[in-house]
Design an enzyme around this catalytic site. Structure first.
Site, PDB file in Angstrom:
ATOM      1  N   GLU A   1      -6.525   4.830   8.041  1.00 62.43           N
ATOM      2  CA  GLU A   1      -6.409   6.269   7.750  1.00 62.43           C
ATOM      3  C   GLU A   1      -7.717   6.815   7.172  1.00 62.43           C
ATOM      4  O   GLU A   1      -8.075   7.962   7.408  1.00 62.43           O
ATOM      5  CB  GLU A   1      -5.212   6.499   6.811  1.00 62.43           C
ATOM      6  CG  GLU A   1      -3.891   6.327   7.565  1.00 62.43           C
ATOM      7  CD  GLU A   1      -2.770   5.687   6.776  1.00 62.43           C
ATOM      8  OE1 GLU A   1      -2.777   5.732   5.538  1.00 62.43           O
ATOM      9  OE2 GLU A   1      -1.853   5.123   7.431  1.00 62.43           O
TER      10      GLU A   1
ATOM     11  N   ASN B   1       0.869  -1.178   0.000  1.00 59.92           N
ATOM     12  CA  ASN B   1       0.000   0.000   0.000  1.00 59.92           C
ATOM     13  C   ASN B   1       0.909   1.231   0.000  1.00 59.92           C
ATOM     14  O   ASN B   1       1.505   1.564   1.011  1.00 59.92           O
ATOM     15  CB  ASN B   1      -0.880  -0.040   1.265  1.00 59.92           C
ATOM     16  CG  ASN B   1      -1.679   1.231   1.475  1.00 59.92           C
ATOM     17  OD1 ASN B   1      -1.791   2.060   0.562  1.00 59.92           O
ATOM     18  ND2 ASN B   1      -2.234   1.400   2.667  1.00 59.92           N
TER      19      ASN B   1
ATOM     20  N   SER C   1       3.529  -2.178  10.247  1.00 54.81           N
ATOM     21  CA  SER C   1       4.986  -2.237  10.426  1.00 54.81           C
ATOM     22  C   SER C   1       5.593  -3.581  10.021  1.00 54.81           C
ATOM     23  O   SER C   1       6.502  -4.085  10.678  1.00 54.81           O
ATOM     24  CB  SER C   1       5.366  -1.876  11.866  1.00 54.81           C
ATOM     25  OG  SER C   1       5.004  -0.530  12.142  1.00 54.81           O
TER      26      SER C   1
ATOM     27  N   LYS D   1       0.163   4.319  -0.266  1.00 54.23           N
ATOM     28  CA  LYS D   1      -0.441   5.529   0.315  1.00 54.23           C
ATOM     29  C   LYS D   1      -0.178   6.739  -0.607  1.00 54.23           C
ATOM     30  O   LYS D   1      -0.164   6.570  -1.826  1.00 54.23           O
ATOM     31  CB  LYS D   1       0.079   5.745   1.735  1.00 54.23           C
ATOM     32  CG  LYS D   1      -0.050   4.463   2.575  1.00 54.23           C
ATOM     33  CD  LYS D   1       0.162   4.673   4.037  1.00 54.23           C
ATOM     34  CE  LYS D   1       0.029   3.333   4.757  1.00 54.23           C
ATOM     35  NZ  LYS D   1       0.117   3.455   6.186  1.00 54.23           N
TER      36      LYS D   1
HETATM   37  P1  PGA Z   1       2.997   0.252   7.570  1.00 52.63           P
HETATM   38  O1  PGA Z   1       1.551   0.502   6.942  1.00 52.63           O
HETATM   39  O2  PGA Z   1       3.504  -1.052   6.977  1.00 52.63           O
HETATM   40  O3  PGA Z   1       3.817   1.421   7.128  1.00 52.63           O
HETATM   41  O4  PGA Z   1       2.834   0.152   9.029  1.00 52.63           O
HETATM   42  C1  PGA Z   1       0.625  -0.545   6.766  1.00 52.63           C
HETATM   43  C2  PGA Z   1      -0.662  -0.044   6.205  1.00 52.63           C
HETATM   44  O5  PGA Z   1      -1.063   1.081   6.540  1.00 52.63           O
HETATM   45  O6  PGA Z   1      -1.326  -0.727   5.407  1.00 52.63           O
END
Ligand code: PGA
Length: 264
Positions: free
Chosen positions: A109, A9, A226, A11
């Protein structure tokens, strides 16, 4: 056996050139590296699926950069209406037209920064299931909900409100659930293998209670929060974790390749 999904993802990152370069590098790795070739046979035999979710403006260049069908493209959000006066929104027919196989719905989010509520997310899920795009539906608890002992209650209410009107064949064949504890997203604080497995097992039990054994057995449940190359293998070795939704570590092609490698 459930097909493992390794999904990045991006973002609000990666412009058109960056998206296109990433796809080209990943395809080069898949076609020329020893481990990459192993990944190709795992994709071809249906053991794993590789998915990337660019921003809306980079979907076209990501699709155009693909020279094979080894990587699937997902959107990060969608509007539930087909068309109309909804300034700033993107519809399911548009995602289909752009070449998306999946769409992420209900990412934390979207829930917590943009205020998407249960009712809206149910509409998005149902509309997606009526289209040819498949949903990756995210659930997960806030830190205070976990520490106050309400993790299960939160997951149940997020799922109940979304899948209430769905049938077992749809759940088993078309829906992917991503368990993403909000406190683990972008914080570097990954859930422990056992905490992630516990929550994913709980989600599968909810699916079993509502839709029966066939649907709950075939439902794919991802973990996200993470994920890094250092923790991906042990998360994937948990029996109820069928894949990973990766934010930060999916922005570096080498890290993403290492996570794919850990799924082989
Ligand atoms: P992250 O994000 O791996 O940076 O924690 C995961 C996500 O929001 O899908």
């Amino acid at each position: 056996m459930r097909r493992k999904m390794i999904a990045g993802n991006w973002k609000m990152n990666n412009n058109q050139a960056e998206a296109s370069n990433f796809i080209s590098s990943l395809e080069t790795w898949l076609s020329s590296d020893q481990t990459g070739k192993k990944a190709v046979s795992a994709v071809s035999s249906g053991e794993i699926e590789i998915v990337l979710a660019p921003s809306f403006t980079s979907i076209g260049s990501a699709v155009a950069a693909k020279s094979t069908n080894l990587i699937q493209i997902s959107a990060q959000n969608v509007h539930h209406k087909q068309s109309g006066a909804y300034t700033g929104e993107v519809s399911l027919p548009m995602l289909e037209d752009a070449g998306c196989k999946y769409v992420i719905i209900g990412h934390s989010e979207r829930r917590h920064v943009f205020g998407e509520d249960f009712d809206l997310l149910e509409k998005k899920l149902i509309a997606t299931l009526e289209s040819r795009v498949l949903p990756i539906f995210c659930v997960g608890e806030l830190l205070e909900e976990r520490t106050s002992g309400n993790m299960k209650k939160v997951l149940s209410s997020q799922l109940d409100s979304a899948w209430n009107s769905l049938t077992s064949d749809v759940i088993g064949e078309m829906v992917v659930i991503a368990y993403e504890p909000v406190w683990a997203i972008g914080t570097g604080q990954t859930a422990s293998d056992s905490d992630a497995e516990y929550a994913c097992d709980f989600i599968r039990t909810l699916a079993y209670d509502k839709f029966g054994i066939a649907a709950s057995d075939s439902l794919r449940i991802l973990y996200g929060g993470s994920v890094k190359p250092e923790n991906s293998a042990s998360l994937l070795s948990q029996s109820n974790i069928d894949g990973l939704l990766i934010g930060g570590a999916s922005l570096e092609v080498e890290q993403f390749e290492r996570i794919i490698t850990s799924a082989l």
